[in-house]
Design an enzyme around this catalytic site. Structure first.
Site, short mmCIF file in Angstrom:
data_model
loop_
_atom_site.label_atom_id
_atom_site.label_comp_id
_atom_site.label_asym_id
_atom_site.label_seq_id
_atom_site.Cartn_x
_atom_site.Cartn_y
_atom_site.Cartn_z
N THR A 134 -14.87 -1.64 -33.15
CA THR A 134 -14.88 -2.63 -34.23
C THR A 134 -16.14 -3.50 -34.17
O THR A 134 -16.76 -3.80 -35.20
CB THR A 134 -13.62 -3.51 -34.15
OG1 THR A 134 -12.46 -2.68 -34.17
CG2 THR A 134 -13.57 -4.49 -35.30
N GLY A 141 -13.20 6.58 -29.41
CA GLY A 141 -13.33 6.05 -28.06
C GLY A 141 -12.05 5.41 -27.58
O GLY A 141 -11.12 5.18 -28.35
N GLU A 148 -5.45 -1.90 7.61
CA GLU A 148 -6.69 -2.02 6.83
C GLU A 148 -7.90 -1.81 7.71
O GLU A 148 -8.93 -1.27 7.26
CB GLU A 148 -6.75 -3.38 6.13
CG GLU A 148 -5.57 -3.68 5.22
CD GLU A 148 -5.35 -2.64 4.15
OE1 GLU A 148 -6.33 -1.97 3.77
OE2 GLU A 148 -4.20 -2.48 3.70
N ASP A 150 -1.27 6.02 0.08
CA ASP A 150 -2.35 6.83 0.65
C ASP A 150 -1.94 8.30 0.73
O ASP A 150 -2.73 9.19 0.41
CB ASP A 150 -2.71 6.31 2.05
CG ASP A 150 -3.20 4.88 2.03
OD1 ASP A 150 -3.83 4.50 1.03
OD2 ASP A 150 -2.95 4.16 3.01
N THR A 158 -13.55 -0.27 -26.13
CA THR A 158 -14.94 0.13 -25.90
C THR A 158 -15.91 -0.48 -26.89
O THR A 158 -17.12 -0.34 -26.72
CB THR A 158 -15.06 1.67 -25.96
OG1 THR A 158 -14.44 2.14 -27.17
CG2 THR A 158 -14.35 2.31 -24.78
N GLY A 159 -15.43 -1.14 -27.94
CA GLY A 159 -16.31 -1.86 -28.85
C GLY A 159 -16.52 -1.17 -30.17
O GLY A 159 -17.59 -1.34 -30.80
#
Length: 629
Positions: A201, A194, A417, A494, A198-199
């Protein structure tokens, strides 16, 4: 560890002082005062000598007042008669040939001992101070037990599919006989793949926490040393430790540091790394079965791993740990926000919608930044405004309120904007507007943030055309209000975005009727010829010309749509621009109220601005700070 280092330095200092005293000569060790022989005879004549001890040519004596002296006698005749006539007590004997004393032996070996001590110290430092210089081959795996902070699946959110795949490992560690009765064999190794954060460990620790088994943690780089064979020895020692603690989990983080494909790269491979990998392959498969020892490894680069490492019998299961979707992001935010006191206005679903593509580590960082912002403002709770500010800070950088902008630049930014916002409101395929601001952040002078209702796994052709139209709204607003001579460079990002999107529509997505559903790649290969660079074109000149024409056609179509919308809604553009100049930041609901209901946010007086705000109020939550007259 600090005490050992201090003791080692103390020994070194003492040895240096001893060496210094050694080179100061024998006088520094308290030897007797040496006098010339002529002075000795003069003192005898004066009657100042009390006693002497004659040892060959060496005379050791004492004055009448008790002081010691030493001198050397030549072949002086009648010396004994002269001493006797002056009443000097005489003792004599042969000269003793003394061997070296222990102190002398120590001092003679002192330089060598000093060098050995310094070498041992630095070897211990290089090896982390564990086991001395003979511990090169010992594993550096750290044993984490339940007492050191237990992590379970309740602490892991947003990756439910990955947790389900790993649950059977937990069941095997709890009750191995259940699987062995049916002849089943649990996967020897499990590879977590991953993106960073992402976790992976955390998921491995949760497996150990759920199964209540020892958890050995080590990094792939800990195996590789400057000495060939050390890494292989550490692999053997790590598996020996695992067998003694079985059933257990051995977690190798960043395994690509040691598991890279053998023989890859220029100039051959790395002998130490390849020997370490070979030993790891043998230990995981080999002739010895390590029952109860499960290897879990993590990497974000599975493409560089050696194929032998991924075959069945070693890492025969790969679990993808992806970035969470909107439901997963909300669950992760709930996990991290449990330790923080929050206000009633906090809406985690809104934060989850505004963070597409964020990993678990990114979301944890947002929650932490929100707590820091609230503490900096002396708040007792974390409000939704703090989470919004933290999210914007992580995504785009801190607000640059100290940036000096002229009134003309502010108006240009407000209309730019506002143009994005008006086109977004009138494009059916556009995502809803979440926020519009003219406060500079990072390199942007302002922004219009749109939040999708859900995660977008794919994008339709109509949606792409709508996004191109919204992106061109800022440049067209500048042209309509200030004229073509006053347009700015603010639309550069843009223009880059719409060009890239239009090119992908033509060359990758097959959305051009003239060019059809064919993937075109052009100017992607470079051939280095000496110092010059030759670009290899994968399409013909005629096809490349058609591609450029199709890209310009798509961009011009979006430009025309945006210009038509802004020409028809010019009054709405003025309303939004004036509101942005007054309030600097507007929410999506406030923008819709201004356009469709002609309702402006309430402008606070100076007394209301300074008065305590009620938690959950519209302006308090969204952070509107209108200018006061």
């Amino acid at each position: 560890m600090n005490l050992r280092n201090l003791a080692m330095w103390g020994v070194i200092v003492l040895l240096v002082l001893g060496l210094y005293n050694l080179f100061q000569g024998p006088s520094s060790f308290g030897s007797k005062t040496e006098i010339p022989f002529s002075k000795f005879l003069s003192e005898v004549d004066k009657g100042n000598v009390g006693s002497v001890d004659i040892r060959g040519n060496e005379i050791l004596g004492k004055y009448a007042d008790g002081k010691d002296f030493k001198t050397y006698s030549p072949n002086y005749p009648n010396l004994v008669d002269k001493l006797t006539s002056k009443g000097v007590a005489i003792s004599a004997g042969p000269r003793e040939e003394k061997g070296p004393s222990l102190w002398g032996i120590f001092l003679s070996w002192f330089p060598m001992l000093l060098l050995i001590g310094v070498w041992i110290y630095f070897m211990r430092s290089m090896q982390g101070g564990k086991g001395g210089p003979m511990s090169f081959g010992r594993s550096k795996a750290k044993l984490l037990t339940e007492a050191q902070g237990k992590v379970t699946f309740l602490d892991v959110a947003g990756i439910e599919e990955a947790k389900e795949e790993l649950e059977e490992i937990v069941h095997f560690l709890k009750d191995p006989r259940k699987f062995q009765k049916l002849g089943g064999r649990i996967p020897r190794g499990c590879l977590l793949v991953g993106s960073p954060g992402t976790g992976k460990t955390l998921l491995a620790r949760a497996i150990a926490g759920e199964a209540n088994v020892p958890f050995f943690s080590i990094s792939g780089s800990d195996f590789v040393e400057m000495f060939v064979g050390v890494g292989a020895s550490r692999v053997r020692d790590m598996f020996e430790q695992g067998k003694k603690s079985a059933p257990c989990i051995i977690f190798i983080d960043e395994i690509d540091a040691v598991g890279r494909s053998r023989g890859a790269g220029l100039g051959g491979g790395n002998d130490e790394r390849e020997q370490t990998l070979n030993q790891l392959l043998v230990e995981m498969d080999g002739f010895d079965t390590n029952e109860g020892v499960i290897i879990i490894a993590a990497t974000n680069r599975p493409d560089v791993l050696d194929p032998a490492l991924l075959r069945p019998g070693r890492f025969d299961r790969q679990v993808v740990v992806p970035n969470p979707d909107i439901i997963g992001r909300e669950a992760i935010l709930k996990v991290h926000i449990r330790k923080i006191t929050t206000g009633p206005d906090v809406n985690l679903r809104t934060i989850a919608r505004g963070t597409p593509g964020f990993s678990g580590a990114d979301l944890a960082n947002i929650v932490n930044e929100a707590a820091l912002l609230a503490a900096r403002k002396n708040k007792r709770i974390v409000t939704h405004l703090d989470l919004e500010e933290a999210k914007d800070k992580v995504m785009m950088g801190s607000e640059r309120r100290s940036m000096v902008m002229t009134q003309e630049e502010k108006e240009l930014t407000a209309y730019h904007e506002g143009g994005h916002a008006i086109v977004a409101l009138n494009e059916p395929t556009s995502d809803p507007i979440h926020k519009a601001t003219i406060i500079p952040r990072g390199r942007a002078l302002g922004m219009v943030m749109r939040l999708p209702e859900r995660d977008q796994l794919s994008m339709t052709k109509a949606k792409m055309h709508g996004d191109i139209s919204v992106a061109m709204g800022g440049r067209i607003a500048e042209e309509l209000i200030f004229g073509k001579d006053k347009i700015t460079s603010g639309a550069s990002s843009d223009i880059e975005m719409v060009t890239r999107l239009a090119r992908n529509m033509v060359t990758r997505f097959g959305m051009s009727e003239d060019l059809g559903t064919v993937a075109y790649q052009e100017n992607e290969e470079e051939i280095f010829l000496g110092r010059s660079v030759a670009r290899h074109q994968n399409v013909s000149d005629e096809t490349a010309k058609k591609i450029d024409l199709e890209i310009k056609k798509i961009v011009d179509n979006g430009y025309s749509r945006a210009k038509r919308i802004l020409t028809e809604k010019l009054n709405d553009l003025h309303k939004i621009a004036k509101a942005l100049l007054q309030y600097e930041t507007l929410t999506g609901d406030e923008i819709r109220d201004i356009i469709f209901k002609n309702i402006y946010p309430k402008r606070l007086t100076l007394e209301e601005e300074l008065a305590p705000r009620k938690v959950g109020s519209a302006l308090g939550v969204m952070g509107l700070k209108p200018k006061t007259t």
